[in-house]
Design a protein around this motif. Sequence first.
Motif, PDB file in Angstrom:
ATOM      1  N   LEU A 195      42.754  36.172  51.466  1.00 28.13           N
ATOM      2  CA  LEU A 195      42.523  34.998  52.405  1.00 28.13           C
ATOM      3  C   LEU A 195      43.547  34.755  53.488  1.00 28.13           C
ATOM      4  CD1 LEU A 195      42.250  32.532  49.196  1.00 28.13           C
ATOM      5  CD2 LEU A 195      40.301  33.530  50.694  1.00 28.13           C
ATOM      6  N   ASP A 196      43.135  35.894  54.282  1.00 31.69           N
ATOM      7  CA  ASP A 196      44.067  35.935  55.590  1.00 31.69           C
ATOM      8  C   ASP A 196      45.717  36.131  55.294  1.00 31.69           C
ATOM      9  OD1 ASP A 196      41.933  35.745  57.390  1.00 31.69           O
ATOM     10  OD2 ASP A 196      42.079  33.658  57.199  1.00 31.69           O
ATOM     11  N   GLY A 197      45.841  36.955  54.230  1.00 36.55           N
ATOM     12  CA  GLY A 197      47.176  37.205  53.969  1.00 36.55           C
ATOM     13  C   GLY A 197      47.781  36.970  52.502  1.00 36.55           C
ATOM     14  N   ILE A 198      47.134  36.362  51.881  1.00 39.90           N
ATOM     15  CA  ILE A 198      47.207  35.912  50.391  1.00 39.90           C
ATOM     16  C   ILE A 198      46.004  36.421  49.671  1.00 39.90           C
ATOM     17  CG2 ILE A 198      46.787  33.653  50.553  1.00 39.90           C
ATOM     18  CD1 ILE A 198      49.165  33.177  48.554  1.00 39.90           C
ATOM     19  N   ASP A 199      46.060  36.959  48.234  1.00 42.26           N
ATOM     20  CA  ASP A 199      44.858  37.138  47.689  1.00 42.26           C
ATOM     21  C   ASP A 199      44.770  36.112  46.631  1.00 42.26           C
ATOM     22  OD1 ASP A 199      44.500  39.582  48.742  1.00 42.26           O
ATOM     23  OD2 ASP A 199      45.249  40.908  47.102  1.00 42.26           O
ATOM     24  N   GLY A 200      43.549  35.907  46.465  1.00 40.83           N
ATOM     25  CA  GLY A 200      43.234  34.809  45.288  1.00 40.83           C
ATOM     26  C   GLY A 200      42.030  35.792  44.228  1.00 40.83           C
ATOM     27  N   LEU A 201      42.091  35.202  43.153  1.00 41.18           N
ATOM     28  CA  LEU A 201      41.331  36.191  42.050  1.00 41.18           C
ATOM     29  C   LEU A 201      40.006  35.311  41.792  1.00 41.18           C
ATOM     30  CD1 LEU A 201      41.026  38.445  40.086  1.00 41.18           C
ATOM     31  CD2 LEU A 201      42.394  36.762  38.431  1.00 41.18           C
ATOM     32  N   ILE A 202      38.931  36.020  41.769  1.00 44.61           N
ATOM     33  CA  ILE A 202      37.673  35.543  41.116  1.00 44.61           C
ATOM     34  C   ILE A 202      37.801  36.056  39.850  1.00 44.61           C
ATOM     35  CG2 ILE A 202      35.262  35.436  41.305  1.00 44.61           C
ATOM     36  CD1 ILE A 202      35.490  36.191  44.392  1.00 44.61           C
ATOM     37  N   HIS A 203      37.860  35.455  38.736  1.00 41.81           N
ATOM     38  CA  HIS A 203      37.678  35.975  37.509  1.00 41.81           C
ATOM     39  C   HIS A 203      36.308  36.371  37.125  1.00 41.81           C
ATOM     40  CE1 HIS A 203      37.705  36.190  33.071  1.00 41.81           C
ATOM     41  NE2 HIS A 203      38.971  36.508  33.126  1.00 41.81           N
ATOM     42  N   ILE A 204      36.065  37.380  36.261  1.00 37.73           N
ATOM     43  CA  ILE A 204      34.593  37.784  36.100  1.00 37.73           C
ATOM     44  C   ILE A 204      33.817  36.667  35.545  1.00 37.73           C
ATOM     45  CG2 ILE A 204      35.055  38.782  33.624  1.00 37.73           C
ATOM     46  CD1 ILE A 204      33.355  41.072  34.168  1.00 37.73           C
TER      47      ILE A 204
END
Length: 325
Positions: free
Chosen positions: A275-284
């Motif tokens: 997200l433009d510099g930081i990662d977010g997680l989509i859980h399965i």
Amino acid sequence: TKVMEGPRAAVNDARASGMRLPHCAAVPETDTTAETDQAAPQEAAEQAPTTGNGAATSDNLLIEVDGKLVPNYDATIHPFSEGDVVSGKVVRIDQDEVLVDIGYKSEGVIPSNELSIRKTVKPSEEVELGEEVDALVLTKEDQDGRLVLSKKRARFEKAWRKIEHAAESGEPVEGTVIEVVKGGLIIDLGVRGFLPASLVDIRRVQNLDEFLGTKIECKVIELNRSRNNVVLSRRAVLEEERKEVRQQILDRLQPGMVVEGAISNIVDFGAFVDLDGIDGLIHISELSWSHVNHPSEILSIGDVVPVKVLDIDRDRQRISLGLKQ
């Protein structure tokens, strides 16, 4: 009859009597000044103080050998021992060694395997003629009578002190990527530093070969002198640089917002989104309303997708995202 003394008197008497003289060089008048001048250095040499090693001057620059004064070359040599680091000038480069003049009675030899920590080295690529180099004394006289030196070990000692300081202070160190090995990269810091693949970047790098030959900054995260072990993290440097950016993004995001991001990594339990510099997680479980065996069934790295912000843990800087919403 007038009596004349000395050799001139004898000559004059002979001439007066008409005697024929053989041809010979003229007898010079005695030059007391010349005799005094010639005697001065001899007297100075005889009067000069001597030391136990037979030197004829107080600073040991001359020494008496077989009754003659000759230069005392040993007096110009700075004493050193095995294990010391010395400096010298490269005077010759061969295919398998380099000769260095350190002001000793013989030139020092640096074998090619003592030039660099790299596995394969061409001496002509490591040093240049006339270059001043530091080298550690391995042996003052080997079985062939040679003074053997090591450039890489002198650099190692200097580099290790710098690395220790960086580990204590938290400052980054800079080095060149010289090898791609299983599980990561080897960085030339004067010491072989290991950079694990998982710590090369903020997101996992698929092709480590693209870093070969590049200069990078890393933090020292593990140090062991007894094993000459140095473990590095480039990710730590990148994360520090982007810390302010991440905080700005976290401050801007709110649960319920829909944003766009690129898939940066896919793992068994979900997918990470940049997200433009930081990662977010989509859980399965948040990928689809239908069952998904593995995230790679519906996503690929690099895909740009709209995601919904489900939750934000600001203390741990973790963002939970949903794709199916």
